[in-house]
Design an enzyme around this catalytic site. Sequence first.
Site, PDB file in Angstrom:
ATOM      1  N   TYR A 238      -8.073  -3.177 -11.505  1.00 30.23           N
ATOM      2  CA  TYR A 238      -7.323  -2.895 -12.729  1.00 30.23           C
ATOM      3  C   TYR A 238      -6.422  -4.066 -13.123  1.00 30.23           C
ATOM      4  O   TYR A 238      -5.597  -4.525 -12.331  1.00 30.23           O
ATOM      5  CB  TYR A 238      -6.486  -1.647 -12.491  1.00 30.23           C
TER       6      TYR A 238
ATOM      7  N   SER B  66     -11.194  -0.364  -6.157  1.00 32.74           N
ATOM      8  CA  SER B  66     -10.356   0.328  -7.131  1.00 32.74           C
ATOM      9  C   SER B  66     -11.115   0.517  -8.446  1.00 32.74           C
ATOM     10  O   SER B  66     -12.170   1.149  -8.456  1.00 32.74           O
ATOM     11  CB  SER B  66      -9.034  -0.422  -7.309  1.00 32.74           C
TER      12      SER B  66
ATOM     13  N   HIS C  25      -3.949   1.924  -0.651  1.00 30.32           N
ATOM     14  CA  HIS C  25      -4.969   1.552  -1.623  1.00 30.32           C
ATOM     15  C   HIS C  25      -5.814   0.368  -1.167  1.00 30.32           C
ATOM     16  O   HIS C  25      -6.906   0.164  -1.688  1.00 30.32           O
ATOM     17  CB  HIS C  25      -4.301   1.245  -2.967  1.00 30.32           C
TER      18      HIS C  25
ATOM     19  N   ASP D  48      -3.410   6.670   0.375  1.00 33.02           N
ATOM     20  CA  ASP D  48      -3.532   5.984  -0.910  1.00 33.02           C
ATOM     21  C   ASP D  48      -2.875   6.808  -2.016  1.00 33.02           C
ATOM     22  O   ASP D  48      -3.394   7.849  -2.425  1.00 33.02           O
ATOM     23  CB  ASP D  48      -5.012   5.756  -1.220  1.00 33.02           C
TER      24      ASP D  48
END
Length: 323
Positions: free
Chosen positions: A92, A186, A302, A272
């Site tokens: 991201y 992710s 994460h 996470d």
Amino acid sequence: MPQFDLPLEQLRSYRTARAAPPGHTEYWQRTLAQSRAAGGSVRYQAVDAGLAVLDAYDVTFSGFGGHDVHAWHLVPRGLGDRLPVVVEFLGYGGGRGLVHERLTWAAHGFAQLVVDSRGQGGIWNTGDTPDPHGSGPATPGLLTRGVEHPYQLYYRRLLTDAALAVDAAAELPGTDPDRIATIGHSQGGAMALAAAALNPRVAATGARAPFLCGIARNLQLTDAVPYGELSAYLALYRDRAEQVLDVLDHVDLTFLTPQIACPTWISVGLTDLICPPSGIFGAINALGQVRPEVRTWPYNGHEAGGPHDEAHLAGWLHQQLPG
């Protein structure tokens, strides 16, 4: 931080109570057909990045709506002209950056396609691909862009780019079109899984801590960004929660993973807060055609297994893409 989600024994059987949105399959079939019809040829040119053992190419291919999407293509020298190819998607806020910044998979002997993310590249790495679509009112970030309607969603465009990147990889020099894998962390993990679900060319897929898995569930568990963007939006648009979640279900990986038919590898950090474990396990447990390899990390967030995952995934990919 301590584990905050369901115990691992319950995660292994957790399934979302939500159903796929009506017309979900047709939604994606129509989206891909329209984008392929609007697309053009793959364009690439060699670039001198000062790499001693890799050849580098600047690639442009047609993504959603025929829009140009940029990528770097890295090919190891001296290993033959039909290498397995790893299509790498990014986390991201990041873009493809500079050529030398992402060499892991090429260093392991794969041809590597590093795909830029449209409209991103302003948080942790630079990008080169614009997103020509606007959106209605949205929080800063990406998750709430286009939540007025399924056909306006930003992530509809991005996941379409991911599926069409696989088509582009099959046409590039030095690659074997029958040995294409998709990988990412992710947001990149979500794109890797979506590409495998939407494009049957994908021969294997690997995702570390994938985003967009169990969006409605995650909204209940965390306000960390990116899901915090959604909770902030709904704090203002107080009467829109069900409508918005119904729209976002169209890009939730929970309803795409049942279409994956290739070998699948997923890593999950059990602490996470950014992509909570139960959301990811909901997508894992929705897989119907394959039994995935799942790695869990009880003391990691994460990052999940981080470099340990990458080392393991490289070996796993060589097993899945032999030759």
